[in-house]
Design a protein around this motif. Structure first.
Motif, PDB file in Angstrom:
ATOM      1  N   GLY A  56      28.787   0.563  29.079  1.00  0.00           N
ATOM      2  CA  GLY A  56      30.144   0.646  28.541  1.00  0.00           C
ATOM      3  C   GLY A  56      30.608  -0.575  27.781  1.00  0.00           C
ATOM      4  O   GLY A  56      31.800  -0.679  27.453  1.00  0.00           O
ATOM      5  N   CYS A  58      31.852  -3.029  25.080  1.00  0.00           N
ATOM      6  CA  CYS A  58      32.561  -2.678  23.853  1.00  0.00           C
ATOM      7  C   CYS A  58      33.338  -3.869  23.321  1.00  0.00           C
ATOM      8  O   CYS A  58      33.438  -4.921  23.981  1.00  0.00           O
ATOM      9  N   ASP A  59      33.895  -3.702  22.136  1.00  0.00           N
ATOM     10  CA  ASP A  59      34.755  -4.704  21.527  1.00  0.00           C
ATOM     11  C   ASP A  59      35.969  -4.929  22.440  1.00  0.00           C
ATOM     12  O   ASP A  59      36.605  -3.961  22.870  1.00  0.00           O
ATOM     13  N   ASN A  62      39.122  -2.883  22.058  1.00  0.00           N
ATOM     14  CA  ASN A  62      39.120  -1.446  22.303  1.00  0.00           C
ATOM     15  C   ASN A  62      38.900  -1.067  23.761  1.00  0.00           C
ATOM     16  O   ASN A  62      38.919   0.118  24.096  1.00  0.00           O
ATOM     17  N   GLY A  63      38.670  -2.047  24.616  1.00  0.00           N
ATOM     18  CA  GLY A  63      38.337  -1.738  26.004  1.00  0.00           C
ATOM     19  C   GLY A  63      39.294  -2.370  26.996  1.00  0.00           C
ATOM     20  O   GLY A  63      40.373  -2.861  26.651  1.00  0.00           O
ATOM     21  N   VAL A  73      34.864  -3.565  28.831  1.00  0.00           N
ATOM     22  CA  VAL A  73      34.067  -2.346  28.770  1.00  0.00           C
ATOM     23  C   VAL A  73      35.002  -1.199  28.396  1.00  0.00           C
ATOM     24  O   VAL A  73      36.224  -1.361  28.364  1.00  0.00           O
ATOM     25  N   THR A  74      34.445  -0.043  28.106  1.00  0.00           N
ATOM     26  CA  THR A  74      35.284   1.106  27.804  1.00  0.00           C
ATOM     27  C   THR A  74      36.168   1.437  29.007  1.00  0.00           C
ATOM     28  O   THR A  74      35.825   1.125  30.152  1.00  0.00           O
TER      29      THR A  74
END
Length: 446
Positions: A56, A58-59, A62-63, A73-74
């Protein structure tokens, strides 16, 4: 209205100004307890965290950040891992009447979404209350028959709590919330076989329930529809899992979150009172494990028949020992209480011998959550019982904080940082949620 429509109308239109102060306080104390015992069980959540980071990552924009190490993480991965964290010690909150862990299914989704959105703490608390009230109303009268069928109540009602809470935090309309509940009803599932098999599904069922409920709300926000009668329809959730479509759904008059209780020991909720009663009885009459010839514990029939409660081993995972009342009572009689490390005594022959001397029976006159214990020693027989009430393990902020401080050696935070976390959690209505996550993150330099 259908059940989902009735619940959604309540949660989506809930006016924060109408929520009594004691309900807001209960939400803050419950959040403190749940995330606090999660911190104390962090080593047991390493696999969930590793999974989230591997699958998971992520940027950061966005998380959401994982508690303790702050890795972005997402939100889906964050909910799954945070659920495993909060439930790691199985000491998270419970509502005995419905056998559901509402905290470890509601909070992971809310913490992830709120951290990503930089939401105010008060919004999280209101959403948390909405989720607790929604799932409690749906599960009342239904969790017992669904448990009898082999389903784990937390796995099938937990997604509904997460969906209602997430929908509220996302400011979904009533119609969208109905769809979120319908989708969550389709995403729920999970059995109690884990307790009998001694396997590890239980560690991740809560996080999966939280993630699935959150995803249901996120899909509903994008216009995906769920059946309005997904809960009480002829082929709906309640008929499938509980064999009924009957419900009692009065909401807002009696706040069900006030019934939520906590756990002094890292074991099943059903075992908390018996362990407490036995340790007090042993102190009162000054007997020890070696003195006990036999011990009988009487439980409410629903409690006595819960999967895993009346097991004597052999054990291969803490999921078996924390559920086994004979094992928990054997440890309590030997040690005067139970620590997390005590749950790993699978191969202790003395402990296993004591476990085999303990019998669990059902008694109709024992209330749910209570017990009656009779110990036969070489010197005589001793009996004690307890019927829980609304005050049992229902701690206020001071006791909850003090009990968490007692776990300081097991948390990754220094005493000073733990106090900062406690203060932030208990004043979350005046802080953004990101500050709460900040308070859990360990500085590598410390």
């Amino acid at each position: 209205m259908t059940l989902a429509e009735h619940v959604a109308e309540f949660t989506s239109t809930l006016d924060p100004s109408t929520i009594p102060p004691e309900v807001i306080e209960k939400a803050k104390v419950t959040l403190l307890h749940d995330l606090g015992v999660g911190l104390a069980g962090h080593r047991l959540a390493e696999t969930g965290y590793a999974f989230a980071k591997e699958n998971g990552a992520c940027d950061p924009r966005n998380g959401a950040r994982l508690p303790i190490d702050g890795t972005p993480v997402t939100v889906e991965s964050c909910a799954l891992a945070t659920g495993a964290l909060i439930h790691a010690r199985t000491q998270d909150d419970t509502q005995t009447a419905i056998s559901v862990h509402l905290g470890s299914t509601t909070l992971p989704a809310l913490l992830a979404l709120a951290d990503r959105a930089n939401a105010p703490g008060r919004d999280l608390l209101v959403a948390m209350i909405a989720g607790y009230e929604a799932a409690s109303a749906i599960a009342e009268g239904n969790s017992s028959p669904s448990t009898t069928r082999g389903f784990r109540a937390t796995s099938i009602y937990g997604p509904l709590a997460a969906a209602a809470a997430s929908a509220r935090l996302l400011n979904l309309t009533t119609a969208q919330t109905v769809s979120a509940l319908g989708l969550a009803a389709a995403f729920g599932g999970g059995t109690n076989q884990t307790w009998l098999a001694g396997t590890q599904e239980w560690r991740y069922q809560v996080g999966a329930a939280s993630r699935n409920g959150m995803v249901a709300a996120l899909l509903a926000a994008r216009g995906v529809t769920g059946a309005p009668d997904a809960l009480d329809g002829a082929a709906g959730h309640l008929q499938a899992f509980a064999g009924t479509t009957e419900t009692t759904t009065e909401l807002g008059d009696e706040w069900r979150i006030l019934r939520v209780t906590y756990k002094p020991y890292p074991i099943c909720a059903i075992n908390q009172v018996p362990v407490t009663v036995l340790t007090a009885l042993a102190r009162e009459h000054d007997f020890k494990a070696d003195d006990a010839v036999s011990l009988t514990v009487e439980l409410n029939p629903d409690d006595a028949s819960y999967p895993g409660i009346d097991t004597h081993g052999p054990f291969r995972d803490v999921g078996g020992t924390l559920m086994s009342l004979p094992y928990c009572l054997a440890v309590a009689l030997r040690d005067g209480g139970i620590q997390l490390t005590d749950l790993y005594g699978f191969d202790d022959p003395t402990l296993m011998d004591l476990t085999r001397r303990i019998t669990v029976t059902a008694a109709a006159d024992v209330p749910q959550g209570g017990c009656r214990i009779t110990v036969h020693t070489r010197e005589g027989t001793h009996t004690s019982g307890y019927a829980p009430d609304e005050t049992t393990f229902n701690w206020d902020r001071t006791e909850t904080a003090d009990r968490l401080r007692a776990l300081t050696p097991e948390t990754p935070l220094s005493p000073t940082r733990l106090d900062e976390f406690i203060t932030t959690a208990l004043n979350l209505d005046h802080h953004p949620v990101r500050e709460l996550i900040d308070a859990t993150i360990v500085d590598p330099k410390e």
